[in-house]
Design an enzyme around this catalytic site. Sequence first.
Site, mmCIF file in Angstrom:
data_model
loop_
_atom_site.group_PDB
_atom_site.id
_atom_site.type_symbol
_atom_site.label_atom_id
_atom_site.label_comp_id
_atom_site.label_asym_id
_atom_site.label_seq_id
_atom_site.Cartn_x
_atom_site.Cartn_y
_atom_site.Cartn_z
ATOM 1 C CB ALA A 143 -0.881 -0.011 1.245
ATOM 2 N N GLY A 156 0.617 -5.197 0.750
ATOM 3 C CA GLY A 156 -0.496 -5.322 -0.195
ATOM 4 C C GLY A 156 -0.071 -5.969 -1.503
ATOM 5 C CD GLU A 184 -2.201 -7.786 2.749
ATOM 6 O OE1 GLU A 184 -2.015 -6.603 2.397
ATOM 7 O OE2 GLU A 184 -2.796 -8.112 3.785
ATOM 8 C CD GLU A 223 1.475 -5.519 5.419
ATOM 9 O OE1 GLU A 223 2.353 -6.364 5.718
ATOM 10 O OE2 GLU A 223 0.772 -5.624 4.407
HETATM 11 C C1 3H9 Z 1 0.563 -2.341 3.263
HETATM 12 O O1 3H9 Z 1 0.821 -2.860 2.219
HETATM 13 C C2 3H9 Z 1 -0.742 -2.469 3.950
HETATM 14 C C3 3H9 Z 1 -1.581 -3.561 3.341
HETATM 15 O O2 3H9 Z 1 -1.648 -4.642 4.216
HETATM 16 C C4 3H9 Z 1 -2.946 -3.062 3.008
HETATM 17 C C5 3H9 Z 1 -3.694 -2.556 4.193
HETATM 18 C C6 3H9 Z 1 -4.989 -1.932 3.889
HETATM 19 N N1 3H9 Z 1 4.520 3.613 -0.053
HETATM 20 O O3 3H9 Z 1 13.155 2.280 0.076
HETATM 21 P P1 3H9 Z 1 13.539 2.913 -1.201
HETATM 22 C C7 3H9 Z 1 9.131 5.068 -1.742
HETATM 23 S S1 3H9 Z 1 1.681 -1.363 4.065
HETATM 24 C C8 3H9 Z 1 4.964 4.832 -0.406
HETATM 25 O O4 3H9 Z 1 14.557 3.977 -1.187
HETATM 26 P P2 3H9 Z 1 14.703 0.442 -2.079
HETATM 27 C C9 3H9 Z 1 10.216 5.526 -0.775
HETATM 28 O O5 3H9 Z 1 9.700 6.457 0.152
HETATM 29 C C10 3H9 Z 1 3.079 -1.315 3.003
HETATM 30 N N2 3H9 Z 1 6.223 5.076 -0.825
HETATM 31 O O6 3H9 Z 1 13.939 1.817 -2.293
HETATM 32 C C11 3H9 Z 1 11.217 6.135 -1.728
HETATM 33 O O7 3H9 Z 1 10.735 7.422 -2.071
HETATM 34 P P3 3H9 Z 1 11.749 8.627 -2.342
HETATM 35 C C12 3H9 Z 1 3.856 -2.573 3.048
HETATM 36 C C13 3H9 Z 1 7.057 4.034 -0.856
HETATM 37 O O8 3H9 Z 1 14.905 -0.121 -3.416
HETATM 38 C C14 3H9 Z 1 11.109 5.254 -2.963
HETATM 39 O O9 3H9 Z 1 9.844 4.605 -2.877
HETATM 40 N N3 3H9 Z 1 5.053 -2.424 2.286
HETATM 41 C C15 3H9 Z 1 6.668 2.751 -0.489
HETATM 42 O O10 3H9 Z 1 15.872 0.641 -1.164
HETATM 43 C C16 3H9 Z 1 12.190 4.193 -3.047
HETATM 44 O O11 3H9 Z 1 12.179 3.466 -1.829
HETATM 45 C C17 3H9 Z 1 6.168 -1.940 2.830
HETATM 46 O O12 3H9 Z 1 6.243 -1.643 3.989
HETATM 47 C C18 3H9 Z 1 5.336 2.551 -0.076
HETATM 48 N N4 3H9 Z 1 4.877 1.347 0.266
HETATM 49 O O13 3H9 Z 1 13.697 -0.485 -1.262
HETATM 50 C C19 3H9 Z 1 7.351 -1.798 1.906
HETATM 51 N N5 3H9 Z 1 7.728 1.916 -0.623
HETATM 52 O O14 3H9 Z 1 12.573 8.186 -3.512
HETATM 53 C C20 3H9 Z 1 8.010 -0.472 2.093
HETATM 54 C C21 3H9 Z 1 8.746 2.682 -1.068
HETATM 55 O O15 3H9 Z 1 10.868 9.777 -2.589
HETATM 56 N N6 3H9 Z 1 9.076 -0.274 1.167
HETATM 57 N N7 3H9 Z 1 8.343 3.941 -1.217
HETATM 58 O O16 3H9 Z 1 12.549 8.768 -1.082
HETATM 59 C C22 3H9 Z 1 10.297 -0.829 1.304
HETATM 60 O O17 3H9 Z 1 10.540 -1.605 2.195
HETATM 61 C C23 3H9 Z 1 11.350 -0.457 0.317
HETATM 62 O O18 3H9 Z 1 10.993 0.767 -0.261
HETATM 63 C C24 3H9 Z 1 11.563 -1.491 -0.811
HETATM 64 C C25 3H9 Z 1 12.523 -0.908 -1.875
HETATM 65 C C26 3H9 Z 1 12.183 -2.748 -0.181
HETATM 66 C C27 3H9 Z 1 10.277 -1.826 -1.501
#
Ligand code: 3H9
Length: 702
Positions: A65, A105, A108, A128
């Site tokens: 998400a 998500g 999911e 999450e």
């Molecule tokens: C969820 O899914 C809830 C569900 O159960 C549904 C419930 C209703 N959203 O980390 P990076 C941005 S909760 C918004 O440097 P990497 C990040 O801010 C979610 N933005 O890259 C950055 O922006 P900027 C569950 C996001 O390659 C840019 O993308 N998922 C999100 O080192 C690059 O990110 C997570 O918790 C996001 N979800 O790592 C995963 N993700 O360039 C969270 C990233 O402006 N994400 N951004 O600074 C991560 O763990 C890492 O970003 C990932 C990539 C491993 C994916």
Amino acid sequence: MSETPVVRLEKDGDIGVIIVNYPPVNALGPGVSDGIIDCLNKANADPSIKAIVLMGDGRSFIAGADIRGFGTGRKRPPIGERTYDVLDASPKPVVAAIHGYALGGGLENALACHYRIAVPAAKVGLPEVLIGILPGGGGTQRLPRVVGAQVALEMITSGRHVPAPEAAKLGIINQVLPEGANLRDAAVAYARKIADIRPLPRVRDKTVTADPGIFDAMRKSIARRARNQKAPYNCIAAVEAACTLPFDDGIRREAELFGELENSDEAKALRYAFFAEREVAKLPDLPVGVAPRDFTAPAVIGAGTMGGGIAMSFADFGYDVKIMDATQPALDRGMERIRNNYATSVKRGSLAEDEMQRRLARIHPVAGYDDIRDCDVVVEAVFEEMDVKKPVFAKLDEVMRPDAFLFTNSSALDIDALADTTKRPEKVAGTHFFSPANVMKLLEVVRGAKSSPETLFTAMALGRRIGKISAMAGNTDGFVANRSRAPFNSEMVILLEEGCLPEQVDKVMVDFGYPMGPFAVGDLAGLDIGAAGRRRRALANPNYRKLPIADKLVEMGRYGQKTGAGWYRYEKGDRTPHPDPEVAAIIKSVAAEMGVPQKVFTDTEILQRLLFSSVNEACRILEEGKAYRASDVDVMWLHGFGFPRYRGGLMFWADGIGVRNVYNQIASWHQQYGERWAPSRLLRELAETNTPFREAKPAPFV
Ligand code: 3H9
């Protein structure tokens, strides 16, 4: 062909391919979920399409998400009409084709598809809990039905990323493609192969049961790390529901438990920390387009505790690293310490024996400067005295290849003074690791007056390559992390003068969420180290606030764990701190000598005395332009000092108290205790305008 800005439907013969295109990581941002549903409906309505593939453009499948949407009051579609429901109910089979990340998500949605294939480097997970919520898109109900309750509990409460091959073994992925295979082609071929199979395999149709004891066991096993938090427990309750309720009831229970979390303080703080960690990588005043230089041959000078830990950090991330010390016995002792550290990890089960051997083989002890002249980056970690470091820098400058970067692990000394001993001051910067260097995630990159942008980008990238979070600091005594922490360190000893005991202060801070109290940490690090810094500062500043109790312990040879006594006493071979009546007596007698009135403290007073003093100093650091953002200070406290993550960081926590309340309290302590509590200019300005710390505009970086 149907098309939305962020999701499109393409056709590959009789296969519909739905492609999500929401850079950079395909989070489920505005329009993505609706786009998937729209494309799915179109594919199902198209009689020429037999099966459907769901995949992502760019670097990922779907990273989850959009975290920015939480807590904004955004409306979710009702249960039954969500993407997961629509994918699951699709009359035509849907294959999730995963590369990069399928997280939250993203996974999911993949679990709501009928099949999942992945490239070998893909990772899946439900992280999450790390942002204070639970998988709210059916993940707590579907994952246990696929992998069983125990594995689901482990995955959901840890949030770990599971590599595709392991995910295949667990049954999450139906097929991992061979290395180098084209994902889209393979997914289309796979979809064609399964197109006619009925009934469709739906995860929701499976059942899962579990021994009820595993849930309590899990609650017990996470009790320490989940202290003061709600999300991990709600995660467990949701998985428990998967094992006791029919699917649709379980989904409703999941939604209730999710609702309890979305706007919790814990979730807000963890979301803030997530974005602060990404923001800290940005160096807004440096020219764009300067690339960090790649390095392949690092060297570490100094095989003491820090040097050894730094060498381990390189080896842990696949680098061959040379380590050098002034004498062979010092080098041998350093290597012995490294071997022992790895052996402890093997004994604890956190490192496999063969991996330990591989890492050890990457650390090459060398006898002298001649052996490192070809290295392209060197981190100096010799004794923390300018007079010891300067000749080392001069020698490095003489022997190292001209394009090599010279970094220092100093924790406080003037980077410019070191740079000026070289003919390449532009290639000099600080890379300040935190102890233990192979464990703590923070790398403070210190910018000298002449450090070039390339040097700074390289130092920041170096940290990331070895698993650290790099944060930029200005060249000021103690840089940003230690300088902002210094008043806390003084205040905790001053509290003793006024009637507190170390164990009382430690309890307050552990209850707050620190893994260890500050006095116990002091004993671990060694009290002699702080004493050396105090001596240096007292010499430089006649008004320096001395800490007679701490000095007295050091005079008595109570250096902490290594001497069996410090703020606490220790039994031989045991690291458990025991309150020591001898320390209580010293505190009493020094306080009496100093004539300090004694009082009884509340827990809140103790907490605020320690943390507010640092908030005030952090404001000074920002007003002097020694840090880019208040949130950088937070990242440093989270990863350098073990500040509880679910409280966001020092400044985020202070925002929770309110900038005016913080100011008023500090102003009143200023009246009571004098100059050390003088409110900083920035703090006063923020209070006057009621501007949160995290919106403070620091001076331009110097
Ligand atoms: C969820 O899914 C809830 C569900 O159960 C549904 C419930 C209703 N959203 O980390 P990076 C941005 S909760 C918004 O440097 P990497 C990040 O801010 C979610 N933005 O890259 C950055 O922006 P900027 C569950 C996001 O390659 C840019 O993308 N998922 C999100 O080192 C690059 O990110 C997570 O918790 C996001 N979800 O790592 C995963 N993700 O360039 C969270 C990233 O402006 N994400 N951004 O600074 C991560 O763990 C890492 O970003 C990932 C990539 C491993 C994916």
